[in-house]
Design a protein around this motif. Sequence first.
Motif, PDB file in Angstrom:
ATOM      1  N   SER C 119       0.853  -0.963   0.095  1.00 29.22           N
ATOM      2  CA  SER C 119      -0.068   0.128   0.082  1.00 29.22           C
ATOM      3  C   SER C 119       0.603   1.047   0.121  1.00 29.22           C
ATOM      4  O   SER C 119       0.287   2.465  -0.482  1.00 29.22           O
ATOM      5  CB  SER C 119      -0.906   0.423   1.149  1.00 29.22           C
ATOM      6  N   ALA C 120       1.707   1.373   0.566  1.00 32.66           N
ATOM      7  CA  ALA C 120       2.726   1.804   1.534  1.00 32.66           C
ATOM      8  C   ALA C 120       3.588   2.623  -0.226  1.00 32.66           C
ATOM      9  O   ALA C 120       3.008   4.043  -1.070  1.00 32.66           O
ATOM     10  CB  ALA C 120       3.497   2.497   1.831  1.00 32.66           C
ATOM     11  N   VAL C 121       4.209   1.353  -0.858  1.00 31.32           N
ATOM     12  CA  VAL C 121       4.510   1.347  -2.017  1.00 31.32           C
ATOM     13  C   VAL C 121       3.651   2.227  -3.570  1.00 31.32           C
ATOM     14  O   VAL C 121       4.165   3.144  -4.123  1.00 31.32           O
ATOM     15  CB  VAL C 121       5.751  -0.054  -2.178  1.00 31.32           C
ATOM     16  N   ASP C 122       2.604   1.286  -2.967  1.00 28.00           N
ATOM     17  CA  ASP C 122       2.303   1.520  -4.371  1.00 28.00           C
ATOM     18  C   ASP C 122       1.570   3.325  -4.716  1.00 28.00           C
ATOM     19  O   ASP C 122       1.699   4.127  -5.706  1.00 28.00           O
ATOM     20  CB  ASP C 122       0.330   0.693  -4.871  1.00 28.00           C
ATOM     21  N   SER C 123       1.348   3.825  -2.947  1.00 31.50           N
ATOM     22  CA  SER C 123       1.344   5.512  -3.390  1.00 31.50           C
ATOM     23  C   SER C 123       2.246   6.216  -3.030  1.00 31.50           C
ATOM     24  O   SER C 123       1.810   7.510  -3.297  1.00 31.50           O
ATOM     25  CB  SER C 123      -0.215   5.695  -2.046  1.00 31.50           C
ATOM     26  N   LYS C 124       2.988   5.814  -3.232  1.00 22.49           N
ATOM     27  CA  LYS C 124       4.660   6.192  -3.505  1.00 22.49           C
ATOM     28  C   LYS C 124       4.573   7.414  -1.812  1.00 22.49           C
ATOM     29  O   LYS C 124       5.121   8.219  -2.211  1.00 22.49           O
ATOM     30  CB  LYS C 124       4.613   7.331  -4.914  1.00 22.49           C
ATOM     31  N   THR C 125       4.092   6.755  -1.010  1.00 23.01           N
ATOM     32  CA  THR C 125       4.627   7.084   0.473  1.00 23.01           C
ATOM     33  C   THR C 125       5.272   6.975   1.213  1.00 23.01           C
ATOM     34  O   THR C 125       5.769   5.696   0.867  1.00 23.01           O
ATOM     35  CB  THR C 125       3.122   6.710   1.279  1.00 23.01           C
ATOM     36  N   PHE C 126       5.717   7.417   1.784  1.00 21.96           N
ATOM     37  CA  PHE C 126       7.513   7.330   2.295  1.00 21.96           C
ATOM     38  C   PHE C 126       7.099   6.501   3.673  1.00 21.96           C
ATOM     39  O   PHE C 126       6.366   6.914   4.597  1.00 21.96           O
ATOM     40  CB  PHE C 126       8.237   8.026   2.983  1.00 21.96           C
ATOM     41  N   LEU C 127       7.687   5.960   4.243  1.00 19.80           N
ATOM     42  CA  LEU C 127       7.965   4.334   4.380  1.00 19.80           C
ATOM     43  C   LEU C 127       8.817   4.346   5.813  1.00 19.80           C
ATOM     44  O   LEU C 127       9.764   4.111   5.100  1.00 19.80           O
ATOM     45  CB  LEU C 127       6.920   3.378   4.770  1.00 19.80           C
ATOM     46  N   ILE C 128       8.646   4.747   7.013  1.00 16.81           N
ATOM     47  CA  ILE C 128       9.545   5.027   7.407  1.00 16.81           C
ATOM     48  C   ILE C 128       9.503   3.684   8.572  1.00 16.81           C
ATOM     49  O   ILE C 128       8.929   3.722  10.060  1.00 16.81           O
ATOM     50  CB  ILE C 128      10.186   5.580   9.104  1.00 16.81           C
ATOM     51  N   THR C 129      10.366   2.239   8.533  1.00 17.50           N
ATOM     52  CA  THR C 129      10.363   1.271   9.681  1.00 17.50           C
ATOM     53  C   THR C 129      11.410   1.547  10.719  1.00 17.50           C
ATOM     54  O   THR C 129      12.072   1.428  10.991  1.00 17.50           O
ATOM     55  CB  THR C 129      10.075  -0.417   9.589  1.00 17.50           C
ATOM     56  N   SER C 130      10.400   1.449  11.879  1.00 18.27           N
ATOM     57  CA  SER C 130      11.001   2.249  13.037  1.00 18.27           C
ATOM     58  C   SER C 130      11.879   1.094  14.424  1.00 18.27           C
ATOM     59  O   SER C 130      12.003   1.000  15.286  1.00 18.27           O
ATOM     60  CB  SER C 130      10.877   3.245  13.594  1.00 18.27           C
ATOM     61  N   ASN C 131      11.121  -0.503  13.698  1.00 23.27           N
ATOM     62  CA  ASN C 131      11.339  -1.640  14.024  1.00 23.27           C
ATOM     63  C   ASN C 131      11.779  -2.596  12.814  1.00 23.27           C
ATOM     64  O   ASN C 131      12.918  -3.611  13.201  1.00 23.27           O
ATOM     65  CB  ASN C 131      10.604  -2.099  15.904  1.00 23.27           C
ATOM     66  N   ALA C 132      10.618  -3.025  12.348  1.00 20.64           N
ATOM     67  CA  ALA C 132      10.517  -4.124  11.813  1.00 20.64           C
ATOM     68  C   ALA C 132      11.776  -4.309  10.870  1.00 20.64           C
ATOM     69  O   ALA C 132      11.465  -3.213  10.047  1.00 20.64           O
ATOM     70  CB  ALA C 132       8.933  -4.530  11.822  1.00 20.64           C
TER      71      ALA C 132
END
Lengths: 305, 329, 400
Positions: C119-132
Motif C-alpha cells: 500500500s505504501a509503495v504503490d501510493s509512493k508514500t514514504f515509510l520509515i520502519t522504526s523496528n521491523a
Amino acid sequence: MIYFIEQCLNGVQLGMLLFLLAAGLTLIFGIMDLVNLAHGSLYMLGAYFAASLVAWTDSFLLGVPLALAATLVVGMAVEVIAMRRLYGRDHLDHVLGTFGLILFFNELVRLIWGPAGMTLFLPAWLNVAVPLLPGLAYPLYRVVIIMVTILVALFLYALVMRTRLGMLIRAGASNREMVGALGINIKLLYTFVFGLGAALAGFAGLMQAPILTVQIGMGENILIVAFVVIVIGGIGSIRGAFIASLFVGMVDTIGRAFFPDLLRLVLSKEAAATAAPALSSMLIYLLMAAVLVLRPEGLFPAANR
Amino acid sequence: MTPMVNARNVVVAALLAFLLLLPVYTGVTGNTFLLTLFTRILILALAATSLNLILGYGGMVSFGHAAYLGIGGYAIGILAAEGITSGFIQWPVALVTSALVALIIGLFCLRTRGVYFIMITLAFAQMIYYVAAGLARYGGDDGLTIYRRSQFDGLNLSNKPTFYYLCLVLLLAAIYLVWRLVNSRFGMVIQGARSNERRMQSIGFPTFRYRLTCFVIAGTMCGLAGALLANHTDFVSPAMMYWTRSGDLIVMVVLGGMSSTFGPLIGAVALLVLEEVLSGFTEYWQIILGPLLLLVVLFARRGIDGLLAGVAFARAPKPDSLDAKVPRG
Amino acid sequence: MTQFPALFRRHLIPVAMAGTLALAAGPAAAQQKTIKIGFVSTFSGPTAVIGNDMRNSFELALDHLGRKMGGLPVEAIYEDDQQKPEVGKQKTDKLIESDKVDFIVGYIWSNVLLASLKSAVDSKTFLITSNAGPSQLAGELCSPYVFSTSWQNDQTPQAMGLYMNQKGVKTAFLIGPNYAAGKDMLAGVASTFKGQVIGQELTKWPDQLDFSAELSKARAAKPDAIFVFYPGAAGVQFLTQYAQAGLKGQIPLYTAFTIDETTLPRQKDLALGVPGAQQWVNDLPNEQNKKFVADYIKKHPGARPSFYGAQSYDAANLVNSAVVAVKGDTSKKDEMRREMEKANFKSVRGNFKYGKNHMPIQNFYLQDVVKDAEGNFVLKTVATIVQNDQDRFHDKCPMK
C-alpha cells in the motif's frame, strides 16, 4: 519418556480448564436451552477482576475469591437484564444477542482497564517447580490447577447428584415445563444456574491468567473449543463435559507437542512449524464433526432430552 | 398489498441511485477513501446476499459462511503467487473450488438441524481457517500480499471506479438471481422446508437435494465475493475466515432484514457506515453496537427492512422447523 | 492524537446518504498545510507497552523539534495494528487514503510491515520502519520509498552469534516465535555461530505463551547454551518459565530483543546476567542520546526509553531532515529521498550510514543487566561486538 509424561500432565491441565468453561456452558444450554456466546466474556472478566483485585489487596489468596464473587454477581446481573428476554426464542436469536454482548464486553473492558491487558503475578510460594518424578520438575501452580479443578468437579457432582437444588437442575434439564408446572421458582433457578456458570467461567479465566494472558478478546478462542467440548460430550451432561474436556485437552496438547516432529519427517522444518499447530488445532474440529455425524447427541448425553 | 411507493421502496431506490452515482461524486471531490469504503461494502453485501439465501430463506443458520470468502480469496492469492494472474483462470477456479467445498460441507452438515447445524458449520469453517494458517508457502497466519490483481483483457481492476462498478454489477446480478430463485418453484420448496420439512417430504419433494443445491449456490456466490475481496485489498489472510467474521455476516443479514431482497445490502451498508460514523465519535463505538444488536434481536426482528415496511413487531420467520431439537432432519 | 480533518470528512457520509449530492464545502487547500505523519504500532494487548514507548519517544522528538518541521506544523496520527497483519494493513490504507499522510512511521512486527508494504509503495508514500526489519525488505522487496531507522532482523542475532563464539559455546539450542522476524532471528544466529545448532523450535505466534514443551525439549538435548528471541510480554513469560523449569543457572541463556527496558521492570532479577545484543543502549555516550534519555525520564518518571523508542526518536529526526531539505514542499519526493539517504541527522546511536537498501550500517553492542545505585534494574553497554555491520541481504536489492 519424561517429556511425554510432562505433556500428558499439560494435557490434563488444559482439559481441566476447559471443563470449568464447558460445565457452565453445558448447564446453561441444557437447562435454559440458551446458546451463550458471551460465556467467553465472563471468562475474560474473571481474569481481569483477579488481576485487579490481587493487585489491590496485594494477596493472591484474598483476590481470587473476591474475583470469583465479582464474576458471579456480574453473571447474575447479565442474566436478569439481558438473558431473561432470550429464553424461548430460537437459537439464532441467542447467537445474535450474545454476539452483541461479546462486542459490548470487549469494549467495556477496554474502557475500564485500557487496551494494554494486564498481568497477574503468582506469589513467590506458588512460583516454583516440584520434582514429581526423578528428572521431572513440574511447575507447582499447574499441579494446583489440576487439583483445584478436580475438587470443583467433585463439588459439582455433589451439587447436581446429592442436593435438592441439583435435583431441580437435573429435572429442569429433562423437562423444564414440568418443573415450572410443579411450582418451582424457575426464574430464580435460572438466575442461579447462570450465575454458577459465570463463576465457573471466571474461575477458569483467573486460573489460566498467571501462565497465559489477561487481554481483551481472550474469550473468543477458547469459547469455540468449549462448544466443541460440549457437543462431543453431550449437551446438558456434566459428566460428558468432564470426559470430553479431558479428551480434547489431551488431544490438543499431545497433538501440538508431537505433531511437528511427525510432520518434520515429511516437510521442511519451517513448513512443519507452520503446518503443525494448524493441523493439530484441526484435530478437535474433526473430532466434533465425526461425533455430530455418527452420534449427534454426544458421547454421554443427558438423559431424556 | 403494500403500495408500490412505501418507505422501504423509496429508501432502496435512493440507496441504489446513490451507489450508482458515487464514483462520479468521488471523482469530482477526490475523496477516494469513500470509494474504497463503498467497494468494500458492496463486496460484503454480496457475501451477505449469498448468506441470506440459505439463512433468511432456507433457514440454515450457517456459522461458517466466511470460509467461502477465504476460499475465493485464497484461490486468487495462491494462483497469483504462483504467477497465474489471468482472471479468466483465477475466477473460475475460485468459483469451482467454493462450489466443491460447499458440496462436501453440505453433505455432512445438512443432515443436522438447529444448534448442531450451527456448530458443525462452525467446525468446518474453523478447519478451513486452520488449513490456511498452516500454509507456510502462502504466508500462513501472516497472510499473502497479492502483487497483481486479476487480469482481464479490456478491464483494468486496478482502476478504482472500474472495480467499483464491476462489484456493483455483480452484486445487482446476485440480488436478481436470488430473487428469481426464491420466487421460483425451487424457492418455494426451500422455504417450505424451512417451516416444515416433514410436510414437504411427504408431498414428495427430495428436500435434502434442494437444500444442498441451495447451499452450494450460496457458497459459490460467496466465493465470488472472496475473489473480489482479495482483489480489493491486495491481501488475503486466514483472519478473513475466522468465526467472528461469519458472525459479522449473520449480523448484516439480520440487521438488514432476513428473507428480504435488499435486506443484505441494507444491512451491509448500515453496519459498515455505522462503524465508520460511530468510530469517528468515539473509539469505544462497539459499546453502542453490542447492545444495539441485542435490541434489534429483541424488538426489530425483521431488521431495517422490516422496520421500513412497517412490520417491526412481527414475529420473524422461524429459521427452524418445530422438530428443531431432533438432531437428524 | 488530533483527528479533526478526518472527523470532518467522515461526517460527510450521513449527508451523502440522504441522497444529497451537494458538493463538499471548499477545497482541502483552504486549511494551512501541515506535515502529516501516520504512526502504526501496537497499542492494545500485552505488547502495547512497546507501542506506548514508541509513541512517547516520537512525541518527545516532535517536542524537541518544536512541533514543526521545515517551518510547518506537524500532526502525528497514531493507529493501532493490534499485532495483526490484516489490521495493520487496514490502518495503513486508512492513513494513506483517508488521512493522506506524507510519511508513515512505526511497525513493530515484521509480518504487519510486510502486509502493509504494498500500500505504501504503490501510493509512493514514504515509510520509515522504526523496528521491523524483515530480510525481504533488505533484499528483493527494497524500495526507494522505504527507510529503516532500526536494523535488519538478522543483524542483532548475528552479533549475538559472534559473541557466543567468543564465549566458546560449542552447541546451542534455538527457540523463537514462528513468524517472519522469529525465523530471521534464528537464521541470523545460525549464520554466524560456529558451533553446532543441535535443536531449533519455532512456537506459534502470538498465541503461544506457554513454553514448557520447548523448554523440556531444550533440556533433553543438553546444549551448552540456549538462544532465545521473544519480544515483549512473551519475553517476560519465557524468562519466568525458564526459571520455573529449573534451567536458570544450569544452561546459560543468550538473547536478542528479549530483555529491554519494557520487559526489564517485570523480569527483574530473572534477567540478571543474561546477555543481549543491540545497536543502541541507553548509556551510549553521544550528546543526542544523553538529551533523549534524560528528557524521556523527566517527562515519564519511573520509565526509561527502550531501543524501540530510540528508533522512533530517530525516525522523527530522519523525516525532519527530509522536510527541511525541501523547505516543507513534500511533493519533491526525489529530493527528500536523496536527503534521507545521507542519514544527515544526529542519531541517538551515534552517526551511521545507509546501505543502498536504506538499511543502516551500524555498530552492535553487548548489553548486560545490572542493578544500579538505587536498586533498579538497568541495561549497560559492556563491549562493542561488531562495528559498521551491514546486513547480508543488500546484494539482493535491485536499487543502486
